[in-house]
Design an enzyme around this catalytic site. Structure first.
Site, short mmCIF file in Angstrom:
data_model
loop_
_atom_site.label_atom_id
_atom_site.label_comp_id
_atom_site.label_asym_id
_atom_site.label_seq_id
_atom_site.Cartn_x
_atom_site.Cartn_y
_atom_site.Cartn_z
N GLU A 1 -4.93 -11.40 13.98
CA GLU A 1 -4.58 -9.92 13.91
C GLU A 1 -5.79 -8.97 14.26
OE1 GLU A 1 -1.20 -8.57 11.25
OE2 GLU A 1 -3.26 -7.86 10.07
N GLU B 1 10.06 -5.66 4.02
CA GLU B 1 10.33 -6.93 3.43
C GLU B 1 9.83 -7.15 1.92
OE1 GLU B 1 8.78 -7.77 7.72
OE2 GLU B 1 8.33 -6.35 6.23
N LYS C 1 0.73 -1.19 -0.07
CA LYS C 1 0.04 -0.07 -0.21
C LYS C 1 0.93 1.33 0.03
CE LYS C 1 -3.89 0.30 2.48
NZ LYS C 1 -4.88 0.57 3.62
N HIS D 1 -3.74 -38.21 10.68
CA HIS D 1 -2.42 -38.76 11.38
C HIS D 1 -1.36 -38.06 11.93
CE1 HIS D 1 -3.61 -42.51 8.94
NE2 HIS D 1 -4.41 -41.78 8.12
#
Length: 532
Positions: free
Chosen positions: A357, A217, A211, A388
């Protein structure tokens, strides 16, 4: 914050009534509730759009639902819903409207926020996305070397990754199989490296989703991707191989992306609610504009149900009330989401962000510390794999773990009798968890009374996925309203990022460290490992 905060929800008579009811209800069993009411299944099975939701195997009675409904009334869930759909600034800490529902509103509708219609611009962006997607999918859009695009890499993080990545994996059968789609979010270099292995830069398009175009990152991965591309094709190729989903035209242009190929969205779209916006561009490239439109239509179906259906049959609200019941009155700490569909493998991770969040808050909208649990831990894996792994705990463990089982009557891609076996396992787990089995050997005895909700549809399609997403969005909203928290901010993600920005230059330096002793020691070990 409002000047006169309401009474905390846990101080209301409705909360006290539920607390008293829980003491007596805890001794009731799911099996016993079925014996007491032969109409239980029909009374507690609901429809929302094309979804059938069976709540009968939960630890609830009619009295429980009546008391939970009263709590929702006290908290003002319906009024809050009307305020959200109406464009009021219900994100009070950031003074913003919350209008992810506007992303899937028909073009013929109008909704004014601060004197401006928001629906027209939404459809302008959708039309721009559609035109671009058609060009890429048809081969009309070509890279710098004149070759059509065969590989799309979405670079984002959080809601800019989890939504489109989850939805792409869910809807792969509807995607263009002549193209590959990958999603890179982790700053770990392995993520980008593995995505690029074997790709031809001349055939690769990067969709950078941020945005602000400042998320460290995302920008770190985007810059490395640009270096990979330009080393082969040159700097001028960036404009043909990178597009942006952002609101910051200046930084997009500075990166080298032609702002004609920037797709915008709005501050009233939270990241974890944004897959129906331009954030879903990679999904549209995969399944086409018509498929994306069907995806939005599925969301809209549940939006209308949530807004218009009375509480007694309002499925997202009922699911939210069950979440309150288990979290605050029966002591559950987690909620399992168990899709019996391998294509929904990423759905639990998507819901982790949506729920945790949104409602992982310890302070209410009026700045008061809450005295009750909020935000259950969301987790899960597809069946039958989970059977499992962790189902042992679900069946015979000491913890109460409410579970949502999600399944389909038809396979998207039938192979032999596989789907019959998959569905049989879903139904068997629902039965076994609820009713258990007695055995003279306690090691082989199952108490049952483990609650499940079962959500079924005909098959997984773009429309059905949209319905599932909106179902959980409104469930989370309901719970947030009752808890009195703001489900639409996320200040909790900031502190670690701020500290990481300070620590990063220290890792290769030799200056004094001024953190706590443990962090200082960790940084020192890292420094030592790089001194050679």
């Amino acid at each position: 914050m409002n000047s006169s905060p309401p009474t905390p929800i846990d101080s209301t008579s409705e909360w006290a009534a539920l607390a008293g009811h829980a003491k007596s209800a805890s001794s009731a069993t799911i099996a016993g509730l079925f014996v007491e009411n032969s109409d239980r299944v029909s009374e507690l099975t609901f429809s929302v759009g094309d979804l059938t939701v069976d709540l009968s195997k939960n630890q609830i009675s009619n009295e429980t639902l009546t008391l939970l409904g009263a709590l929702a009334g006290q908290a003002g869930v319906q009024a809050a819903s009307n305020a959200m759909f109406g464009g009021e600034a219900i994100n009070t800490t950031e003074n913003r409207a919350v209008l992810h529902t506007a992303l899937r509103s028909p073009a013929s509708t109008e909704l004014f926020v601060d004197g401006e219609d928001v629906i027209g611009p939404v459809h302008d962006v959708l039309d721009k996305m559609g035109a671009f997607a058609d060009k890429v999918r048809s081969g009309t859009w070509v890279g710098a070397s004149g070759q059509p695009i065969k590989n799309v890499i979405n670079i984002g993080i959080g809601g800019s990754d989890l939504g489109p990545a989850m939805a792409y994996h869910a809807l792969r059968p509807y995607s263009d199989r002549s193209m590959t789609f990958q999603f890179v979010s982790n700053i770990d270099p392995a993520a980008l490296h593995e995505a690029l292995v074997g790709l031809d830069p001349a055939e690769t398009l990067f969709v950078i989703v941020s945005k602000t175009f400042g998320t460290i990152e995302t920008l770190t991965n985007a810059r490395s991707a640009r270096t990979w591309l330009t080393e082969t094709l040159g700097d001028d190729a960036v404009a043909r191989h990178f597009v942006a989903v952002s609101t910051n035209a200046d930084l997009v242009a500075e990166f080298g992306i032609d702002t004609t190929n920037m797709f915008g969205f709005w501050n009233w779209v939270g990241g974890r609610y944004s897959v129906g916006s331009a954030v879903g561009l990679s999904l549209m490239l995969a399944i086409g504009p018509d498929g994306f439109g069907d995806f939005l239509a599925g969301m809209r179906t549940v939006d209308e149900h949530f807004l218009l259906t009375p509480p007694s049959a309002n499925v997202p609200m009922l699911m939210g009330l069950l979440g309150i019941w288990y979290t605050n009155f029966l002591g559950a700490q987690t909620q399992a989401v168990l899709p019996y569909a391998d294509h929904l493998a990423r759905f639990p991770a998507y819901l982790q962000q949506l729920d945790m969040e949104s409602n992982g808050k310890g302070v209410d909208r009026w700045g008061r510390t809450v005295n009750y649990d909020t935000g259950p831990i969301i987790w899960g894996e597809p069946g039958t794999n989970g059977q499992h792994a962790f189902y042992q705990l679900l069946h015979q463990g000491t913890r109460l773990v409410p579970a949502d089982l999600i399944g389909f009557t038809h396979a998207t891609d039938p192979v032999g009798n596989h789907h019959d076996l998959l569905a049989a396992n879903l139904f068997a787990q629902s039965e076994a968890l609820a009713f258990g089995r007695s055995h003279e050997d306690p090691q082989r005895s199952f108490d049952g009374n483990r609650p499940t909700s079962t959500i079924m549809a005909d098959r997984l399609t773009p429309n059905i996925l949209g319905q599932l997403i909106a179902l959980y969005e409104h469930k989370v909203f309901t719970m947030g309203v009752i808890w009195g928290v703001n489900s639409f901010d996320q200040f909790g993600v900031e502190l670690g990022k701020v500290l990481a920005t300070a620590i990063s230059p220290e890792l290769r330096g030799n200056g004094e460290l001024n953190h706590d002793s443990s962090t200082n020691a960790q940084i020192a070990r890292y420094r030592e490992a790089h001194q050679s």
